[in-house]
Design a protein around this motif. Structure first.
Motif, PDB file in Angstrom:
ATOM      1  N   HIS A  30       0.804  -1.233   0.000  1.00 54.90           N
ATOM      2  CA  HIS A  30       0.000   0.000   0.000  1.00 54.90           C
ATOM      3  C   HIS A  30       0.835   1.281   0.000  1.00 54.90           C
ATOM      4  O   HIS A  30       0.688   2.150   0.861  1.00 54.90           O
ATOM      5  CB  HIS A  30      -0.953   0.005   1.196  1.00 54.90           C
ATOM      6  CG  HIS A  30      -2.232  -0.736   0.963  1.00 54.90           C
ATOM      7  ND1 HIS A  30      -3.081  -0.445  -0.081  1.00 54.90           N
ATOM      8  CD2 HIS A  30      -2.797  -1.765   1.636  1.00 54.90           C
ATOM      9  CE1 HIS A  30      -4.124  -1.254  -0.049  1.00 54.90           C
ATOM     10  NE2 HIS A  30      -3.964  -2.085   0.978  1.00 54.90           N
ATOM     11  N   ASP A  63      -2.186   2.817  -3.310  1.00 52.82           N
ATOM     12  CA  ASP A  63      -3.205   3.455  -2.467  1.00 52.82           C
ATOM     13  C   ASP A  63      -2.780   3.544  -1.007  1.00 52.82           C
ATOM     14  O   ASP A  63      -2.024   2.732  -0.495  1.00 52.82           O
ATOM     15  CB  ASP A  63      -4.557   2.741  -2.561  1.00 52.82           C
ATOM     16  CG  ASP A  63      -5.105   2.693  -3.981  1.00 52.82           C
ATOM     17  OD1 ASP A  63      -4.594   3.435  -4.835  1.00 52.82           O
ATOM     18  OD2 ASP A  63      -6.032   1.911  -4.242  1.00 52.82           O
ATOM     19  N   SER A  68       3.069   5.007  -4.015  1.00 53.74           N
ATOM     20  CA  SER A  68       2.588   3.937  -4.902  1.00 53.74           C
ATOM     21  C   SER A  68       3.416   3.860  -6.176  1.00 53.74           C
ATOM     22  O   SER A  68       3.756   2.773  -6.657  1.00 53.74           O
ATOM     23  CB  SER A  68       1.114   4.154  -5.247  1.00 53.74           C
ATOM     24  OG  SER A  68       0.301   3.997  -4.108  1.00 53.74           O
ATOM     25  N   HIS A  92      -6.854  -3.451  -4.996  1.00 53.63           N
ATOM     26  CA  HIS A  92      -6.531  -2.040  -5.236  1.00 53.63           C
ATOM     27  C   HIS A  92      -5.909  -1.835  -6.609  1.00 53.63           C
ATOM     28  O   HIS A  92      -6.134  -0.780  -7.222  1.00 53.63           O
ATOM     29  CB  HIS A  92      -5.631  -1.506  -4.120  1.00 53.63           C
ATOM     30  CG  HIS A  92      -6.400  -1.210  -2.873  1.00 53.63           C
ATOM     31  ND1 HIS A  92      -6.788   0.065  -2.519  1.00 53.63           N
ATOM     32  CD2 HIS A  92      -6.888  -2.031  -1.906  1.00 53.63           C
ATOM     33  CE1 HIS A  92      -7.476   0.018  -1.383  1.00 53.63           C
ATOM     34  NE2 HIS A  92      -7.543  -1.243  -0.987  1.00 53.63           N
ATOM     35  N   TRP A 109     -12.877   4.363  -5.022  1.00 58.07           N
ATOM     36  CA  TRP A 109     -11.424   4.286  -5.108  1.00 58.07           C
ATOM     37  C   TRP A 109     -10.769   5.460  -4.393  1.00 58.07           C
ATOM     38  O   TRP A 109      -9.827   5.277  -3.612  1.00 58.07           O
ATOM     39  CB  TRP A 109     -10.970   4.237  -6.572  1.00 58.07           C
ATOM     40  CG  TRP A 109      -9.487   4.112  -6.722  1.00 58.07           C
ATOM     41  CD1 TRP A 109      -8.687   3.146  -6.177  1.00 58.07           C
ATOM     42  CD2 TRP A 109      -8.621   4.988  -7.438  1.00 58.07           C
ATOM     43  NE1 TRP A 109      -7.364   3.368  -6.532  1.00 58.07           N
ATOM     44  CE2 TRP A 109      -7.304   4.485  -7.306  1.00 58.07           C
ATOM     45  CE3 TRP A 109      -8.835   6.136  -8.213  1.00 58.07           C
ATOM     46  CZ2 TRP A 109      -6.205   5.110  -7.899  1.00 58.07           C
ATOM     47  CZ3 TRP A 109      -7.738   6.745  -8.808  1.00 58.07           C
ATOM     48  CH2 TRP A 109      -6.438   6.245  -8.647  1.00 58.07           C
ATOM     49  N   GLY A 114      -7.117   6.139  -3.255  1.00 55.03           N
ATOM     50  CA  GLY A 114      -6.821   6.524  -4.626  1.00 55.03           C
ATOM     51  C   GLY A 114      -6.189   7.904  -4.751  1.00 55.03           C
ATOM     52  O   GLY A 114      -5.361   8.128  -5.639  1.00 55.03           O
ATOM     53  N   THR A 117      -2.511   7.672  -4.454  1.00 49.07           N
ATOM     54  CA  THR A 117      -1.889   7.133  -5.664  1.00 49.07           C
ATOM     55  C   THR A 117      -1.800   8.202  -6.743  1.00 49.07           C
ATOM     56  O   THR A 117      -0.768   8.345  -7.410  1.00 49.07           O
ATOM     57  CB  THR A 117      -2.684   5.912  -6.172  1.00 49.07           C
ATOM     58  OG1 THR A 117      -2.595   4.867  -5.203  1.00 49.07           O
ATOM     59  CG2 THR A 117      -2.136   5.415  -7.500  1.00 49.07           C
TER      60      THR A 117
END
Length: 252
Positions: A30, A63, A68, A92, A109, A114, A117
């Motif tokens: 993650h 995420d 990321s 993810h 997301w 998200g 990311t």
């Protein structure tokens, strides 16, 4: 992060793993590239001169954490001597691909990491804050991400396998649907299932090594081993080590 001692656990005497092979399975990263580097240092020191090593990543590379992009960059070009690297697909990664493909799941997301990311790829998320996110802001972010994400990252994301077998062990992100043969398992179950799998205490045919479901420590039962220790919030990234008839853990 504080380095914790390796935990030694004796496994059943027969594992079906090829003699001389050492398997390292890594839980959900993650976006914590810092912890990944720490754990890889521990893994490489642990492997030593052993030349038959398999490094399996159980998915959820993106995420929540801040890096990321750097995690995906590493997986796209791992460059590890004496290691066969096998990255598997998590839910993810599935959400990220759906976002890129225009699927209408942006609020879910974005609410599950998200935004972090997008930030890691240099995408401005100023218009994506709050419960009500405009479609214009979403499309702008989608277009920006499509431009920012390298082709090598996309190629990795779309090529991720759903599971991997080694001897008596099956590696998968979330788990298996009970009573369904492996060849008939649905992708959604393999990367999303939780309670039905976790509550099942009968034989799956293999010992299932999985991530997806966070616990403070690795969870071990007769039919499954869970190694998602919530790295993004706990600072603990865990690897299961399998060799011969032994199991042990390495963690940051």
């Amino acid at each position: 992060c504080v380095m914790r001692p390796t935990q030694q656990i004796i496994a059943p005497p027969k594992s079906g793993i090829k003699p001389g092979r050492r398997i390292y399975a890594v839980g959900d990263i993650h976006g914590r590239f810092d912890l990944l580097l720490e754990l890889l240092h521990l893994i490489k020191n642990d492997a030593g001169a052993n030349q038959d090593n398999v490094l399996i990543f159980l998915g959820d590379y993106v995420d929540r954490g801040p890096d990321s992009r750097r995690v995906i960059e590493f997986l796209a070009k791992p460059a590890l001597q004496d290691f066969k690297v096998i990255p598997l697909k998590g839910n993810h990664e599935d959400m990220l691909l759906d976002f890129l493909n225009g699927e209408d799941l942006a609020p879910m997301w974005l609410g599950n990491g998200g935004r972090e990311t997008l930030n890691s790829y240099g995408v401005d998320t100023a218009g994506l804050i709050g419960r009500s996110v405009s479609g214009v802001a979403v499309e702008k972010a989608r277009t920006s991400l499509r431009s920012a994400i390298p082709n090598a990252h996309l190629e990795l994301l779309v090529s991720l396998d759903l599971w991997h077998r080694e001897g008596d062990y099956l590696f998968v992100h979330a788990g298996l649907k009970p009573g369904v043969p492996l060849g008939q398992q649905k992708e959604r179950d393999l990367i999303w299932i939780r309670k039905e799998f976790l509550d099942y205490d009968q034989d799956f045919g293999k010992i299932v090594v999985h991530g997806h479901s966070i616990s403070n420590h690795p969870t071990i039962s007769a039919n499954k081993i869970g190694i998602d220790t919530g790295a993004w919030r706990s600072d603990i990234l865990t690897a299961l080590v399998l060799e011969g008839g032994h199991r042990r853990f390495l963690s940051t």
